[in-house]
Design an enzyme around this catalytic site. Structure first.
Site, mmCIF file in Angstrom:
data_model
loop_
_atom_site.group_PDB
_atom_site.id
_atom_site.type_symbol
_atom_site.label_atom_id
_atom_site.label_comp_id
_atom_site.label_asym_id
_atom_site.label_seq_id
_atom_site.Cartn_x
_atom_site.Cartn_y
_atom_site.Cartn_z
ATOM 1 N N HIS A 98 4.034 -29.590 24.384
ATOM 2 C CA HIS A 98 4.680 -28.588 25.247
ATOM 3 C C HIS A 98 3.686 -27.451 25.506
ATOM 4 C CE1 HIS A 98 7.315 -25.412 26.641
ATOM 5 N NE2 HIS A 98 8.163 -26.367 26.968
ATOM 6 N N GLU A 168 5.551 -31.068 33.396
ATOM 7 C CA GLU A 168 6.009 -29.679 33.356
ATOM 8 C C GLU A 168 4.886 -28.778 33.857
ATOM 9 O OE1 GLU A 168 9.555 -28.924 30.688
ATOM 10 O OE2 GLU A 168 7.786 -28.535 29.505
HETATM 11 P P1 PGA Z 1 12.632 -23.669 31.565
HETATM 12 O O1 PGA Z 1 11.740 -24.314 30.412
HETATM 13 O O2 PGA Z 1 13.621 -24.732 31.985
HETATM 14 O O3 PGA Z 1 13.267 -22.504 30.941
HETATM 15 O O4 PGA Z 1 11.695 -23.307 32.686
HETATM 16 C C1 PGA Z 1 11.315 -25.639 30.490
HETATM 17 C C2 PGA Z 1 10.534 -26.012 29.272
HETATM 18 O O5 PGA Z 1 9.889 -25.126 28.671
HETATM 19 O O6 PGA Z 1 10.553 -27.181 28.851
#
Ligand code: PGA
Length: 252
Positions: A98, A168
């Protein structure tokens, strides 16, 4: 582990909620909403390690997972939890790479070491990748391609059956602007193409690709339909029972 419902809906609680009592109340409330509305779909929820045991014992619709782990087996690593510790208390899956963990010093190399262990132990693993910024050239595509190649430089291709990729884009996490569905779709194709190169077409076809970054109850379904993702990784909206429930319901 029970079969994961598609589209795959994953919550990432990060360092919330404030205590175990609140965490239990949340999961009970979410499960009872799903039961009451006859929604059979399950959800995945990555939570702080300290909550995994209690939540995995009470949940009826959820699969509880961890947000990270140490790349080591048992040993002299003060303060860190190993894969077998986490699965022994009920973790059904693990998130790796992440961006908030990468910011604290995680590298593609250290993620690879962790992936070797989780995949070889048959643990469902969500690998996060994503560029820090979009440029006008195609450098962001190359950036993600390189992350995948470095993290997935593993020898045993058959281990990939437990791999899930979460795209992401770092610039879309925790903000107010998600990627557009066409930006996301472009990256889904690039990721799939890179996976074919690394693990071959038959394995690559089986890997689910998720989108994460400012997913809300309003936009969740658009990503599934217009960006062709197999699911979503949700931060803030998974920390609110009503919002998370709405997302699960909208993605049946
Ligand atoms: P968010 O976070 O949906 O608050 O943008 C996504 C994540 O960190 O996986």
């Amino acid at each position: 582990m029970s079969k994961i419902s598609k589209p795959i809906i994953v919550g990432n609680w990060k360092a919330t909620p404030k205590d175990l009592k609140t965490a239990i109340t949340f999961v009970k409330a979410l499960d009872s909403k799903l039961t009451k509305n006859k929604i059979k779909k399950n959800y995945l929820l990555a939570v702080p390690d300290i909550y995994i045991n209690s939540l995995s014992e009470i949940t009826k619709h959820g699969l509880i997972g961890a947000e990270n782990l140490t790349g080591k087996e048992e040993g002299q690593t003060t303060g860190l939890n190993t894969p077998s510790m986490l699965t022994s208390v009920g973790a059904s899956f693990i998130i790796l790479g992440h961006s908030e963990v990468r910011k604290r010093g995680e590298t593609n190399e250290s993620i690879k070491e962790k992936l070797v262990i989780t995949l070889s132990k048959n643990i469902k693993t969500i690998l996060c990748v994503g560029e820090e910024k979009r440029d006008t050239s195609t450098d962001y595509l190359k950036f993600v391609e390189e992350e995948l190649k470095e993290c997935l430089d593993l020898s045993k291709k058959e281990d990939f059956k437990n791999l899930i990729i979460a795209y992401e884009p770092v610039w879309a996490i925790g903000g107010s602007s998600p990627a557009t569905t066409s930006e996301c779709f472009e990256m889904v194709i690039a990721i799939r193409r890179t996976l074919v190169e690394i693990i071959g077409i038959d394995n690559a076809k089986k890997v689910s690709i998720l989108y994460g970054g400012t997913v809300t109850k309003e936009n969740a379904k658009d990503f599934i339909i217009d960006a062709s993702v197999d699911g979503l990784l949700i931060g803030r909206a998974s920390q609110n029972v009503d919002d998370f429930y709405s997302i699960i319901k909208s993605c049946i």
